[in-house]
Motif scaffolding. Sequence first.
Motif, PDB file in Angstrom:
ATOM      1  N   UNK A   1      -2.848  15.945   9.285  1.00 19.69           N
ATOM      2  CA  UNK A   1      -3.013  14.776   8.408  1.00 19.69           C
ATOM      3  C   UNK A   1      -4.144  13.884   8.912  1.00 19.69           C
ATOM      4  N   UNK A   2      -4.251  13.724  10.237  1.00 18.69           N
ATOM      5  CA  UNK A   2      -5.356  12.940  10.795  1.00 18.69           C
ATOM      6  C   UNK A   2      -6.691  13.574  10.430  1.00 18.69           C
ATOM      7  N   UNK A   3      -6.792  14.897  10.577  1.00 21.30           N
ATOM      8  CA  UNK A   3      -8.033  15.613  10.232  1.00 21.30           C
ATOM      9  C   UNK A   3      -8.385  15.393   8.769  1.00 21.30           C
ATOM     10  N   UNK A   4      -7.399  15.548   7.900  1.00 19.24           N
ATOM     11  CA  UNK A   4      -7.610  15.359   6.463  1.00 19.24           C
ATOM     12  C   UNK A   4      -8.056  13.924   6.179  1.00 19.24           C
TER      13      UNK A   4
ATOM     14  N   UNK B   1       0.840  -1.197   0.000  1.00 18.17           N
ATOM     15  CA  UNK B   1       0.000   0.000   0.000  1.00 18.17           C
ATOM     16  C   UNK B   1       0.874   1.245   0.000  1.00 18.17           C
ATOM     17  N   UNK B   2       1.931   1.221   0.793  1.00 13.57           N
ATOM     18  CA  UNK B   2       2.846   2.365   0.832  1.00 13.57           C
ATOM     19  C   UNK B   2       3.468   2.613  -0.543  1.00 13.57           C
ATOM     20  N   UNK B   3       3.849   1.533  -1.226  1.00  9.75           N
ATOM     21  CA  UNK B   3       4.451   1.676  -2.559  1.00  9.75           C
ATOM     22  C   UNK B   3       3.445   2.257  -3.552  1.00  9.75           C
ATOM     23  N   UNK B   4       2.196   1.794  -3.494  1.00 12.11           N
ATOM     24  CA  UNK B   4       1.167   2.304  -4.401  1.00 12.11           C
ATOM     25  C   UNK B   4       0.875   3.774  -4.123  1.00 12.11           C
ATOM     26  N   UNK B   5       0.826   4.138  -2.841  1.00 11.79           N
ATOM     27  CA  UNK B   5       0.575   5.530  -2.475  1.00 11.79           C
ATOM     28  C   UNK B   5       1.695   6.439  -2.988  1.00 11.79           C
ATOM     29  N   UNK B   6       2.940   5.985  -2.873  1.00 11.56           N
ATOM     30  CA  UNK B   6       4.067   6.782  -3.357  1.00 11.56           C
ATOM     31  C   UNK B   6       4.041   6.903  -4.874  1.00 11.56           C
ATOM     32  N   UNK B   7       3.624   5.828  -5.541  1.00 13.27           N
ATOM     33  CA  UNK B   7       3.527   5.876  -7.000  1.00 13.27           C
ATOM     34  C   UNK B   7       2.473   6.896  -7.438  1.00 13.27           C
TER      35      UNK B   7
ATOM     36  N   UNK C   1     -10.075   6.557  -5.025  1.00 12.57           N
ATOM     37  CA  UNK C   1     -11.126   7.572  -5.103  1.00 12.57           C
ATOM     38  C   UNK C   1     -10.869   8.782  -4.214  1.00 12.57           C
ATOM     39  N   UNK C   2     -10.280   8.550  -3.042  1.00 12.63           N
ATOM     40  CA  UNK C   2     -10.097   9.645  -2.090  1.00 12.63           C
ATOM     41  C   UNK C   2      -8.630   9.991  -1.840  1.00 12.63           C
ATOM     42  N   UNK C   3      -7.715   9.201  -2.400  1.00 17.23           N
ATOM     43  CA  UNK C   3      -6.301   9.447  -2.136  1.00 17.23           C
ATOM     44  C   UNK C   3      -5.939   9.196  -0.692  1.00 17.23           C
TER      45      UNK C   3
ATOM     46  N   UNK D   1      -1.860   9.818   3.871  1.00 16.49           N
ATOM     47  CA  UNK D   1      -1.557   8.473   4.357  1.00 16.49           C
ATOM     48  C   UNK D   1      -1.741   8.364   5.866  1.00 16.49           C
ATOM     49  N   UNK D   2      -2.607   7.430   6.261  1.00 17.32           N
ATOM     50  CA  UNK D   2      -2.759   7.038   7.657  1.00 17.32           C
ATOM     51  C   UNK D   2      -2.343   5.576   7.817  1.00 17.32           C
ATOM     52  N   UNK D   3      -1.409   5.175   6.985  1.00 20.76           N
ATOM     53  CA  UNK D   3      -0.977   3.769   6.984  1.00 20.76           C
ATOM     54  C   UNK D   3       0.340   3.553   7.710  1.00 20.76           C
ATOM     55  N   UNK D   4       0.960   4.610   8.204  1.00 23.65           N
ATOM     56  CA  UNK D   4       2.310   4.512   8.766  1.00 23.65           C
ATOM     57  C   UNK D   4       2.368   3.552   9.947  1.00 23.65           C
ATOM     58  N   UNK D   5       3.392   2.686   9.936  1.00 19.73           N
ATOM     59  CA  UNK D   5       3.617   1.771  11.044  1.00 19.73           C
ATOM     60  C   UNK D   5       4.875   2.129  11.796  1.00 19.73           C
ATOM     61  N   UNK D   6       5.257   3.407  11.771  1.00 16.81           N
ATOM     62  CA  UNK D   6       6.483   3.813  12.452  1.00 16.81           C
ATOM     63  C   UNK D   6       6.335   5.229  12.996  1.00 16.81           C
ATOM     64  N   UNK D   7       7.117   5.561  14.028  1.00 15.79           N
ATOM     65  CA  UNK D   7       7.060   6.899  14.606  1.00 15.79           C
ATOM     66  C   UNK D   7       7.386   7.976  13.565  1.00 15.79           C
ATOM     67  N   UNK D   8       6.791   9.148  13.749  1.00 14.77           N
ATOM     68  CA  UNK D   8       7.096  10.265  12.850  1.00 14.77           C
ATOM     69  C   UNK D   8       8.095  11.233  13.478  1.00 14.77           C
ATOM     70  N   UNK D   9       8.735  10.812  14.559  1.00 14.78           N
ATOM     71  CA  UNK D   9       9.780  11.607  15.197  1.00 14.78           C
ATOM     72  C   UNK D   9      11.152  11.203  14.661  1.00 14.78           C
ATOM     73  N   UNK D  10      12.098  12.125  14.751  1.00 12.18           N
ATOM     74  CA  UNK D  10      13.496  11.779  14.489  1.00 12.18           C
ATOM     75  C   UNK D  10      14.066  11.063  15.714  1.00 12.18           C
ATOM     76  N   UNK D  11      15.053  10.209  15.489  1.00 11.90           N
ATOM     77  CA  UNK D  11      15.752   9.579  16.606  1.00 11.90           C
ATOM     78  C   UNK D  11      16.382  10.669  17.476  1.00 11.90           C
ATOM     79  N   UNK D  12      16.262  10.595  18.793  1.00  9.07           N
ATOM     80  CA  UNK D  12      16.857  11.614  19.674  1.00  9.07           C
ATOM     81  C   UNK D  12      18.336  11.836  19.384  1.00  9.07           C
ATOM     82  N   UNK D  13      18.748  13.112  19.482  1.00 10.10           N
ATOM     83  CA  UNK D  13      20.104  13.501  19.097  1.00 10.10           C
ATOM     84  C   UNK D  13      21.190  12.743  19.860  1.00 10.10           C
ATOM     85  N   UNK D  14      20.989  12.510  21.157  1.00  7.93           N
ATOM     86  CA  UNK D  14      22.070  11.884  21.937  1.00  7.93           C
ATOM     87  C   UNK D  14      22.314  10.446  21.479  1.00  7.93           C
TER      88      UNK D  14
END
Length: 392
Positions: free
Chosen positions: A377-380, A22-28, A350-352, A38-51
């Motif tokens: 993104x959740x609202x959308x 699904x992720x590949x199709x969405x990117x295409x 149909x809805x992207x 996309x509400x399909x993410x299975x991973x955090x949307x944060x960057x790894x902490x700097x330390x």
Amino acid sequence: MSRPLSLSSRAEALQPSLTLAISARAKALQKEGRDICSLSAGEPDFDTPDFIVEASVEALRNGMTRYGPAAGDPHLRELIANKITSENGIPTSAAEVLVTNGGKQAIYNLFQVLLNPGDEVLIPAPYWLSYPEIARLAGARPVAVPSSAADGFRLDLNALDAAITPASRVLVINSPGNPTGRVLSRDELLSIAELMRRHPRLVVMSDEIYEYLLEDGVTHHSFASLAPDLQDRCFMVNGFAKGWAMTGWRLGYLSGPESVIKAASALQSQSTSNVCSFAQQGAVAALTGPRDCVQTMAESYNRRRSFLVSGLQAMDGITLVPPQGAFYAFPQLPDGCGDSMNFCRRALEEEGLAIVPGAAFGDDRCIRLSCAVSRETITDGLHRLNRLLKAG
């Protein structure tokens, strides 16, 4: 023209990950200029902490670029053992820990060294989509034990007991769970322990990768801590991906009886060898550094999870068991929506809107949505989902 090479029977039977498809199709579609939410993410949307990043960068600068022990850096194994002992309440030594290339390899290694052809793996459904496939790769037969949104996705102990046969070898539990976000209560885990005592051949694999992502007031219990007499039949799968936003680092671990860990380490020595040496120093930093970053991320998921749940509960016909952890919701679609695969295909075309069909998780009546995205993104995504539901 040469004939195509034939594949092994295990390769022929293997199902690719629907979430990745699904992720590949969405990117295409995005590359084609489509507006995709996309509400399909299975991973955090944060960057790894700097330390944590800095610890690995420093390790690189210090020349930590060579092979290491197949079972993992000794200091890291000791730290993981200490963490499991003090935080999870399970007395564990470094010899009972294997550092793996993500939690998925921990499961793969365990199944490979425990299971024989014809063995059965009991998997409460809904389940994380890789459990059945990894069981099949070990020659075992996955046996789903279904639950439903109408019953709060509670594990039916009578159904589980009835599913156990002389071939049953492994029981999988996952709490907090993917895709439902459900957290097994202390009483439920104690009931599972009682069942285990009646079936001495059965072992438990407890996947606790989301242990830090909990709704306020909810407590995570490690199975083996509640049943010390069963510890010689208990295995924990965990890692750094979700709690510390380190998915791409591929840092997981398996813990359990030393004899099995030794066999799993030998398997790893003949397959991938050690996990990336300098990446393991990031894991050392994660375990020895401050935990405020983990708490901050968990609190953010809590706010967004609540927002997602409120939006779904406001939709006509949706049945939702409010998640207590992780960063997903797993609503049951209204009657008349058809199967989850076709519904998610329609949502994307149909809805992207990129969401994951429940069929991938063993429940074709549901869909999985992630809150590991921005509130906007959740609202959308909720607006697009509601339009699709109203369109029929």
